[in-house]
Design a protein around this motif. Structure first.
Motif, PDB file in Angstrom:
ATOM      1  N   THR A   1      95.589 126.627  42.332  1.00 52.94           N
ATOM      2  CA  THR A   1      95.778 125.323  42.960  1.00 52.94           C
ATOM      3  C   THR A   1      94.836 124.286  42.366  1.00 52.94           C
ATOM      4  N   GLY A   2      93.609 124.691  42.081  1.00 52.35           N
ATOM      5  CA  GLY A   2      92.653 123.773  41.485  1.00 52.35           C
ATOM      6  C   GLY A   2      93.110 123.245  40.145  1.00 52.35           C
ATOM      7  N   LEU A   3      93.663 124.118  39.312  1.00 54.58           N
ATOM      8  CA  LEU A   3      94.170 123.680  38.009  1.00 54.58           C
ATOM      9  C   LEU A   3      95.328 122.705  38.164  1.00 54.58           C
ATOM     10  N   GLU A   4      96.176 122.942  39.159  1.00 55.05           N
ATOM     11  CA  GLU A   4      97.270 122.005  39.415  1.00 55.05           C
ATOM     12  C   GLU A   4      96.733 120.647  39.869  1.00 55.05           C
ATOM     13  N   LEU A   5      95.693 120.659  40.671  1.00 53.24           N
ATOM     14  CA  LEU A   5      95.078 119.401  41.090  1.00 53.24           C
ATOM     15  C   LEU A   5      94.549 118.635  39.882  1.00 53.24           C
ATOM     16  N   LEU A   6      93.941 119.348  38.953  1.00 54.30           N
ATOM     17  CA  LEU A   6      93.418 118.694  37.757  1.00 54.30           C
ATOM     18  C   LEU A   6      94.550 118.129  36.907  1.00 54.30           C
ATOM     19  N   ARG A   7      95.571 118.940  36.655  1.00 52.77           N
ATOM     20  CA  ARG A   7      96.682 118.488  35.808  1.00 52.77           C
ATOM     21  C   ARG A   7      97.375 117.269  36.406  1.00 52.77           C
TER      22      ARG A   7
ATOM     23  N   ARG B   1     102.027 126.242  44.191  1.00 59.78           N
ATOM     24  CA  ARG B   1     100.708 125.619  44.010  1.00 59.78           C
ATOM     25  C   ARG B   1     100.846 124.177  43.536  1.00 59.78           C
ATOM     26  N   ALA B   2     101.875 123.933  42.743  1.00 56.90           N
ATOM     27  CA  ALA B   2     102.110 122.563  42.264  1.00 56.90           C
ATOM     28  C   ALA B   2     102.446 121.635  43.429  1.00 56.90           C
ATOM     29  N   ASP B   3     103.202 122.135  44.398  1.00 55.15           N
ATOM     30  CA  ASP B   3     103.527 121.315  45.570  1.00 55.15           C
ATOM     31  C   ASP B   3     102.297 121.073  46.438  1.00 55.15           C
ATOM     32  N   VAL B   4     101.423 122.079  46.557  1.00 57.98           N
ATOM     33  CA  VAL B   4     100.183 121.891  47.319  1.00 57.98           C
ATOM     34  C   VAL B   4      99.361 120.770  46.690  1.00 57.98           C
ATOM     35  N   ALA B   5      99.234 120.820  45.359  1.00 52.64           N
ATOM     36  CA  ALA B   5      98.458 119.792  44.657  1.00 52.64           C
ATOM     37  C   ALA B   5      99.078 118.412  44.849  1.00 52.64           C
ATOM     38  N   ASP B   6     100.391 118.330  44.726  1.00 55.82           N
ATOM     39  CA  ASP B   6     101.074 117.047  44.915  1.00 55.82           C
ATOM     40  C   ASP B   6     100.823 116.516  46.314  1.00 55.82           C
ATOM     41  N   CYS B   7     100.922 117.394  47.294  1.00 57.33           N
ATOM     42  CA  CYS B   7     100.711 117.002  48.687  1.00 57.33           C
ATOM     43  C   CYS B   7      99.286 116.503  48.907  1.00 57.33           C
ATOM     44  N   MET B   8      98.312 117.232  48.393  1.00 56.23           N
ATOM     45  CA  MET B   8      96.914 116.852  48.606  1.00 56.23           C
ATOM     46  C   MET B   8      96.601 115.502  47.958  1.00 56.23           C
ATOM     47  N   LEU B   9      97.088 115.293  46.760  1.00 54.52           N
ATOM     48  CA  LEU B   9      96.823 114.021  46.078  1.00 54.52           C
ATOM     49  C   LEU B   9      97.488 112.861  46.809  1.00 54.52           C
ATOM     50  N   ARG B  10      98.644 113.102  47.410  1.00 53.21           N
ATOM     51  CA  ARG B  10      99.291 112.067  48.205  1.00 53.21           C
ATOM     52  C   ARG B  10      98.500 111.778  49.489  1.00 53.21           C
ATOM     53  N   LEU B  11      97.911 112.813  50.058  1.00 53.58           N
ATOM     54  CA  LEU B  11      97.201 112.669  51.328  1.00 53.58           C
ATOM     55  C   LEU B  11      95.837 112.006  51.187  1.00 53.58           C
ATOM     56  N   VAL B  12      95.284 112.005  49.983  1.00 53.27           N
ATOM     57  CA  VAL B  12      93.949 111.443  49.789  1.00 53.27           C
ATOM     58  C   VAL B  12      93.847 110.047  50.385  1.00 53.27           C
ATOM     59  N   GLY B  13      94.826 109.214  50.132  1.00 57.90           N
ATOM     60  CA  GLY B  13      94.789 107.843  50.627  1.00 57.90           C
ATOM     61  C   GLY B  13      95.533 107.613  51.926  1.00 57.90           C
ATOM     62  N   ASP B  14      95.963 108.697  52.574  1.00 53.94           N
ATOM     63  CA  ASP B  14      96.750 108.591  53.802  1.00 53.94           C
ATOM     64  C   ASP B  14      95.828 108.665  55.015  1.00 53.94           C
ATOM     65  N   ARG B  15      95.483 107.536  55.569  1.00 56.95           N
ATOM     66  CA  ARG B  15      94.558 107.510  56.703  1.00 56.95           C
ATOM     67  C   ARG B  15      95.122 108.220  57.927  1.00 56.95           C
ATOM     68  N   ALA B  16      96.439 108.278  58.042  1.00 56.72           N
ATOM     69  CA  ALA B  16      97.059 108.914  59.208  1.00 56.72           C
ATOM     70  C   ALA B  16      96.821 110.415  59.235  1.00 56.72           C
ATOM     71  N   SER B  17      96.480 110.996  58.093  1.00 60.98           N
ATOM     72  CA  SER B  17      96.276 112.447  58.040  1.00 60.98           C
ATOM     73  C   SER B  17      94.850 112.861  58.390  1.00 60.98           C
ATOM     74  N   ILE B  18      93.967 111.910  58.548  1.00 55.71           N
ATOM     75  CA  ILE B  18      92.567 112.218  58.847  1.00 55.71           C
ATOM     76  C   ILE B  18      92.457 112.875  60.215  1.00 55.71           C
ATOM     77  N   GLY B  19      91.722 113.988  60.255  1.00 60.35           N
ATOM     78  CA  GLY B  19      91.524 114.706  61.507  1.00 60.35           C
ATOM     79  C   GLY B  19      92.691 115.586  61.899  1.00 60.35           C
ATOM     80  N   HIS B  20      93.590 115.863  60.947  1.00 57.44           N
ATOM     81  CA  HIS B  20      94.775 116.660  61.242  1.00 57.44           C
ATOM     82  C   HIS B  20      94.901 117.855  60.278  1.00 57.44           C
ATOM     83  N   VAL B  21      95.680 118.844  60.732  1.00 56.07           N
ATOM     84  CA  VAL B  21      96.081 119.964  59.899  1.00 56.07           C
ATOM     85  C   VAL B  21      97.486 119.693  59.406  1.00 56.07           C
ATOM     86  N   ILE B  22      97.677 119.717  58.100  1.00 57.65           N
ATOM     87  CA  ILE B  22      98.980 119.440  57.510  1.00 57.65           C
ATOM     88  C   ILE B  22      99.545 120.724  56.928  1.00 57.65           C
TER      89      ILE B  22
END
Length: 213
Positions: free
Chosen positions: A12-18, A188-209
């Motif tokens: 997953t980490g490598l996917e986040l980097l790529r 793993r590629a979808d996890v990375a895509d999801c995490m990068l999208r969530l970085v700027g998503d204030r609505a996801s703060i304090g939640h389990v996705i």
């Protein structure tokens, strides 16, 4: 965006980097051994070799960053404290450097809830998955508790289903604070895509996705 990635040499980490590089982010990978990073990636990002369990050692890699992503994991089947230990060090370093945004990869099997179908909720998760991965899940649960207890960080926990290397689907599902019915695997590629999208998503703060491909 300036992003620091822990667990950068894992799948997953490598996917986040790529994907992070593809999206034009300024990335720092925190690793124990830079030689484990593919040369094609290593040359395009900042690499910090450090003891990930030492807040003072990892603090310079967090200074001035917009977000921290933890894809830490353990390959051990026995008792482990990798998740709890790393999240403790990361949060301490973030406080030291005044960083706030943190996303952590966990696991969908950790909790059975109303989002699951009856078989998954009452049989598959509690009687099979949680027993099979009891040591790593105990560590993950502890890490989640530690993160949830923080009041000074903007955290999000990402829970994928069984991880695969099938590539990005562009059709994954997510759910807030609930499991995904029929969500038995996540690439793993979808996890990375999801995490990068969530970085700027204030609505996801304090939640389990939850995320499932």
């Amino acid at each position: 965006m300036k992003i620091t990635v822990f667990g950068a040499t894992g799948g997953t980490g490598l996917e986040l980097l790529r994907q992070g590089l593809e999206q034009g982010h300024d990335l720092t990978a925190v690793v124990r051994d830079a030689g484990r990073l593919p040369a094609g990636l290593r040359e395009r990002l900042d690499v910090a070799e450090a003891d990930i369990m030492n807040p003072a050692a990892i603090a310079p890699a967090i200074k001035g960053r917009d977000a921290v992503l933890s894809a830490m994991g353990s390959r051990e089947r026995g008792p482990t404290t990798v998740q709890a230990g790393s999240i403790t060090a990361i949060t301490a370093a973030m406080r030291q450097e005044g960083a706030r945004r943190l996303l952590m990869v966990s696991a969908a099997g950790l909790e059975a809830d109303a989002g699951d179908g009856p078989f998954t909720r009452y049989v598959l998760k509690p009687l099979v998955i949680q027993r099979l991965f009891r040591h790593s899940y105990a560590d993950l649960a502890n890490a989640e508790r530690l993160l949830r207890a923080t009041t000074d960080l903007d955290w999000t926990i990402v829970r994928p289903a069984r991880l695969t290397d099938d590539g990005r689907t562009n059709a994954y599902r997510t759910a807030y604070d609930l499991s995904i019915r029929g969500g038995f695997k996540t690439t793993r590629a979808d996890v990375a895509d999801c995490m990068l999208r969530l970085v700027g998503d204030r609505a996801s703060i304090g939640h389990v996705i939850s995320v499932a491909s």
